[in-house]
Design a protein around this motif. Structure first.
Motif, PDB file in Angstrom:
ATOM      1  N   THR A  11       0.833  -1.210   0.000  1.00  0.00           N
ATOM      2  CA  THR A  11       0.000   0.000   0.000  1.00  0.00           C
ATOM      3  C   THR A  11       0.865   1.257   0.000  1.00  0.00           C
ATOM      4  O   THR A  11       0.634   2.187  -0.773  1.00  0.00           O
ATOM      5  N   LEU A  12       1.879   1.273   0.852  1.00  0.00           N
ATOM      6  CA  LEU A  12       2.672   2.502   0.992  1.00  0.00           C
ATOM      7  C   LEU A  12       3.627   2.720  -0.179  1.00  0.00           C
ATOM      8  O   LEU A  12       3.783   3.851  -0.645  1.00  0.00           O
ATOM      9  N   VAL A  13       4.269   1.672  -0.683  1.00  0.00           N
ATOM     10  CA  VAL A  13       5.214   1.897  -1.794  1.00  0.00           C
ATOM     11  C   VAL A  13       4.493   2.279  -3.080  1.00  0.00           C
ATOM     12  O   VAL A  13       5.041   2.980  -3.923  1.00  0.00           O
ATOM     13  N   GLU A  14       3.267   1.838  -3.213  1.00  0.00           N
ATOM     14  CA  GLU A  14       2.529   2.164  -4.446  1.00  0.00           C
ATOM     15  C   GLU A  14       1.794   3.501  -4.342  1.00  0.00           C
ATOM     16  O   GLU A  14       1.244   3.988  -5.324  1.00  0.00           O
ATOM     17  N   ALA A  15       1.805   4.091  -3.149  1.00  0.00           N
ATOM     18  CA  ALA A  15       1.137   5.382  -2.965  1.00  0.00           C
ATOM     19  C   ALA A  15       1.926   6.488  -3.677  1.00  0.00           C
ATOM     20  O   ALA A  15       3.123   6.356  -3.921  1.00  0.00           O
ATOM     21  N   TRP A  16       1.229   7.557  -3.966  1.00  0.00           N
ATOM     22  CA  TRP A  16       1.790   8.678  -4.736  1.00  0.00           C
ATOM     23  C   TRP A  16       2.229   9.789  -3.779  1.00  0.00           C
ATOM     24  O   TRP A  16       1.424  10.261  -2.983  1.00  0.00           O
ATOM     25  N   GLY A  17       3.506  10.205  -3.833  1.00  0.00           N
ATOM     26  CA  GLY A  17       3.912  11.265  -2.900  1.00  0.00           C
ATOM     27  C   GLY A  17       5.296  11.822  -3.117  1.00  0.00           C
ATOM     28  O   GLY A  17       6.184  11.655  -2.275  1.00  0.00           O
ATOM     29  N   PRO A  18       5.515  12.531  -4.258  1.00  0.00           N
ATOM     30  CA  PRO A  18       6.818  13.191  -4.421  1.00  0.00           C
ATOM     31  C   PRO A  18       7.023  14.256  -3.340  1.00  0.00           C
ATOM     32  O   PRO A  18       6.049  14.733  -2.742  1.00  0.00           O
ATOM     33  N   SER A  19       8.258  14.625  -3.087  1.00  0.00           N
ATOM     34  CA  SER A  19       8.588  15.612  -2.047  1.00  0.00           C
ATOM     35  C   SER A  19       7.720  16.857  -2.178  1.00  0.00           C
ATOM     36  O   SER A  19       7.585  17.424  -3.264  1.00  0.00           O
ATOM     37  N   GLY A  20       7.123  17.275  -1.052  1.00  0.00           N
ATOM     38  CA  GLY A  20       6.267  18.463  -1.048  1.00  0.00           C
ATOM     39  C   GLY A  20       4.810  18.130  -1.315  1.00  0.00           C
ATOM     40  O   GLY A  20       3.936  18.986  -1.168  1.00  0.00           O
ATOM     41  N   TYR A  21       4.559  16.897  -1.714  1.00  0.00           N
ATOM     42  CA  TYR A  21       3.190  16.440  -2.026  1.00  0.00           C
ATOM     43  C   TYR A  21       2.925  15.117  -1.317  1.00  0.00           C
ATOM     44  O   TYR A  21       2.541  14.134  -1.936  1.00  0.00           O
ATOM     45  N   GLU A  22       3.145  15.112  -0.008  1.00  0.00           N
ATOM     46  CA  GLU A  22       3.072  13.854   0.746  1.00  0.00           C
ATOM     47  C   GLU A  22       1.680  13.558   1.279  1.00  0.00           C
ATOM     48  O   GLU A  22       1.484  12.563   1.998  1.00  0.00           O
ATOM     49  N   HIS A  23       0.677  14.395   0.917  1.00  0.00           N
ATOM     50  CA  HIS A  23      -0.626  14.303   1.600  1.00  0.00           C
ATOM     51  C   HIS A  23      -1.330  12.947   1.468  1.00  0.00           C
ATOM     52  O   HIS A  23      -1.983  12.506   2.399  1.00  0.00           O
ATOM     53  N   HIS A  24      -1.181  12.284   0.308  1.00  0.00           N
ATOM     54  CA  HIS A  24      -1.847  10.973   0.177  1.00  0.00           C
ATOM     55  C   HIS A  24      -1.191   9.944   1.102  1.00  0.00           C
ATOM     56  O   HIS A  24      -1.882   9.154   1.748  1.00  0.00           O
ATOM     57  N   VAL A  25       0.137   9.966   1.141  1.00  0.00           N
ATOM     58  CA  VAL A  25       0.869   9.023   1.993  1.00  0.00           C
ATOM     59  C   VAL A  25       0.531   9.284   3.460  1.00  0.00           C
ATOM     60  O   VAL A  25       0.295   8.361   4.239  1.00  0.00           O
ATOM     61  N   ARG A  26       0.498  10.572   3.805  1.00  0.00           N
ATOM     62  CA  ARG A  26       0.190  10.934   5.200  1.00  0.00           C
ATOM     63  C   ARG A  26      -1.197  10.424   5.603  1.00  0.00           C
ATOM     64  O   ARG A  26      -1.382   9.892   6.699  1.00  0.00           O
ATOM     65  N   ALA A  27      -2.163  10.559   4.704  1.00  0.00           N
ATOM     66  CA  ALA A  27      -3.528  10.096   5.013  1.00  0.00           C
ATOM     67  C   ALA A  27      -3.537   8.588   5.245  1.00  0.00           C
ATOM     68  O   ALA A  27      -4.208   8.090   6.163  1.00  0.00           O
ATOM     69  N   LEU A  28      -2.779   7.849   4.435  1.00  0.00           N
ATOM     70  CA  LEU A  28      -2.713   6.388   4.599  1.00  0.00           C
ATOM     71  C   LEU A  28      -2.083   6.027   5.941  1.00  0.00           C
ATOM     72  O   LEU A  28      -2.562   5.134   6.647  1.00  0.00           O
ATOM     73  N   ILE A  29      -1.000   6.736   6.288  1.00  0.00           N
ATOM     74  CA  ILE A  29      -0.311   6.426   7.547  1.00  0.00           C
ATOM     75  C   ILE A  29      -1.187   6.815   8.739  1.00  0.00           C
ATOM     76  O   ILE A  29      -1.273   6.072   9.731  1.00  0.00           O
ATOM     77  N   GLU A  30      -1.867   7.958   8.632  1.00  0.00           N
ATOM     78  CA  GLU A  30      -2.756   8.389   9.729  1.00  0.00           C
ATOM     79  C   GLU A  30      -3.778   7.303  10.041  1.00  0.00           C
ATOM     80  O   GLU A  30      -4.080   7.030  11.210  1.00  0.00           O
ATOM     81  N   LYS A  31      -4.278   6.677   8.999  1.00  0.00           N
ATOM     82  CA  LYS A  31      -5.260   5.611   9.186  1.00  0.00           C
ATOM     83  C   LYS A  31      -4.630   4.417   9.919  1.00  0.00           C
ATOM     84  O   LYS A  31      -5.240   3.812  10.786  1.00  0.00           O
ATOM     85  N   GLU A  32      -3.387   4.100   9.559  1.00  0.00           N
ATOM     86  CA  GLU A  32      -2.689   2.951  10.161  1.00  0.00           C
ATOM     87  C   GLU A  32      -2.392   3.162  11.646  1.00  0.00           C
ATOM     88  O   GLU A  32      -2.423   2.229  12.433  1.00  0.00           O
ATOM     89  N   VAL A  33      -2.026   4.399  12.007  1.00  0.00           N
ATOM     90  CA  VAL A  33      -1.539   4.637  13.373  1.00  0.00           C
ATOM     91  C   VAL A  33      -2.651   5.061  14.332  1.00  0.00           C
ATOM     92  O   VAL A  33      -2.402   5.254  15.521  1.00  0.00           O
TER      93      VAL A  33
END
Ligand code: ZN
Ligand code: CO
Length: 331
Positions: free
Chosen positions: A7-29
């Motif tokens: 899930t995390l490696v396939e997520a989209w998030g170049p530097s400065g645009y991490e919002h999708h990755v952050r949302a996924l991690i927020e859900k996990e933690v």
């Protein structure tokens, strides 16, 4: 753990645009931390425990990518700049994805001529976003990440963005094992903008003001044919950093990590890296200084779309981090 990695490696998030990755991690933690904050730059800060020594654990959410800078007239060809350390040898024929899902194919001028024998400059590459229409309507200023699915071969996992989503997974997995129980005050920080010069970790450290810090990131291996002269090998266990181009790990931190690995029978190796650094380099110079170390996940083909890690190494990193966070600290 494998499905979280995917899930995390396939997520989209170049530097400065991490919002999708952050949302996924927020859900996990959710439920694994006592307090969760997002700071002004977008770092996700998760506190576990209260009142003990303050430990900052950092793993970066961003990945290398490109920024569309110029659209050639009526062509569907887009010129681009690098976000982070792009390796030009990996570009031609590779695919990128823009945030809205638009797929781009990277081409290079003179592919069977000059580009065949020498590595071209970035100016010689372009991204094809043509869709059969007139190529109008694509605006510059749009970032893209590489597009690639995770695949596996035995214990090896192969994907884009193992750098550093695998570090994020190690942090999340350690949070899971702690079950919010630690004698310390631990701040798990999922940082932004590491790949463009460690811009997120230092301000996060300023806010937290930790007593010590541990970065989690990938490290290159020296076990390829005619490989670089590096001591780390894939499958050799958690890599305990001694030195890289931005950090001299204080001996007390290094010895603490080695002692914990020995005590708990966790496979480990020492890491000496002469071509890169991590968030720890930024954290160590925050405020009046923060003694910092790093647990590195051995990785082949760093900064390509086939970054390769070993599941046994990942497990060793989780075990070591959990052990460090549940025992006495050296400072
Ligand atoms: Zn990294
Ligand atoms: Co990197």
């Amino acid at each position: 753990m494998k499905s979280l990695i995917k899930t995390l490696v396939e997520a989209w998030g170049p530097s400065g645009y991490e919002h999708h990755v952050r949302a996924l991690i927020e859900k996990e933690v959710e439920g694994l931390a006592d307090e969760i904050t997002v700071d002004p730059l977008g770092n996700l800060i998760c506190r576990v425990g209260q009142g003990g020594r303050k430990i900052m654990v950092a793993a970066h959410m961003d990945e290398i990518g490109i920024m569309a800078t110029f659209v050639e007239k009526k062509s569907g060809y887009v010129r681009f700049a690098a976000i982070g350390g792009l390796l030009h040898t990996t570009l031609a024929g590779n695919r990128v994805r823009f945030e809205d899902g638009t797929l781009g194919v990277i081409g290079v001028q003179d592919a069977f001529g000059a580009a065949k024998t020498s590595v071209p400059n970035l100016d010689d590459f372009y991204i094809d976003v043509s869709d059969g229409g007139d190529g109008q309507g694509f605006e510059p200023g749009r970032p893209a990440a590489f597009s690639r699915e995770m695949q596996e071969r035995g214990a090896r996992l192969i994907a884009k963005s193992m750098d550093d989503r695998i570090g994020c997974v190690v942090a999340i997995e350690a949070m899971r094992r702690l079950k919010r129980a630690t004698p310390h005050e631990v701040y798990f920080v999922f940082t932004v903008q590491e790949e463009v010069g460690i811009r997120g970790a230092r301000p996060a450290a300023y806010r937290i003001d930790p007593d010590l810090a541990i970065a989690l990131d990938v490290t290159s291996t020296g076990d390829q044919i005619k490989g670089d002269k590096l001591v780390v090998r894939l499958g050799g266990g958690a890599a305990i950093k001694v030195h890289d181009t931005g950090l001299v790990v204080p001996p007390a931190i290094r010895d603490w990590m080695v002692a914990r690995a020995e005590a708990d029978g966790i496979p480990y190796q020492l890491e000496l890296l002469n071509l890169g650094t991590t968030d720890a380099a930024g954290i160590q110079t925050a405020r009046e200084g923060v003694p910092s170390g790093c647990i590195s996940i051995p990785c082949r083909y760093v900064h390509t779309t086939s970054e390769t890690v070993d599941l046994g190494d990942v497990e060793a990193c989780v075990a070591l981090l959990t052990s460090l966070l549940t025992n006495d600290v050296p400072v």
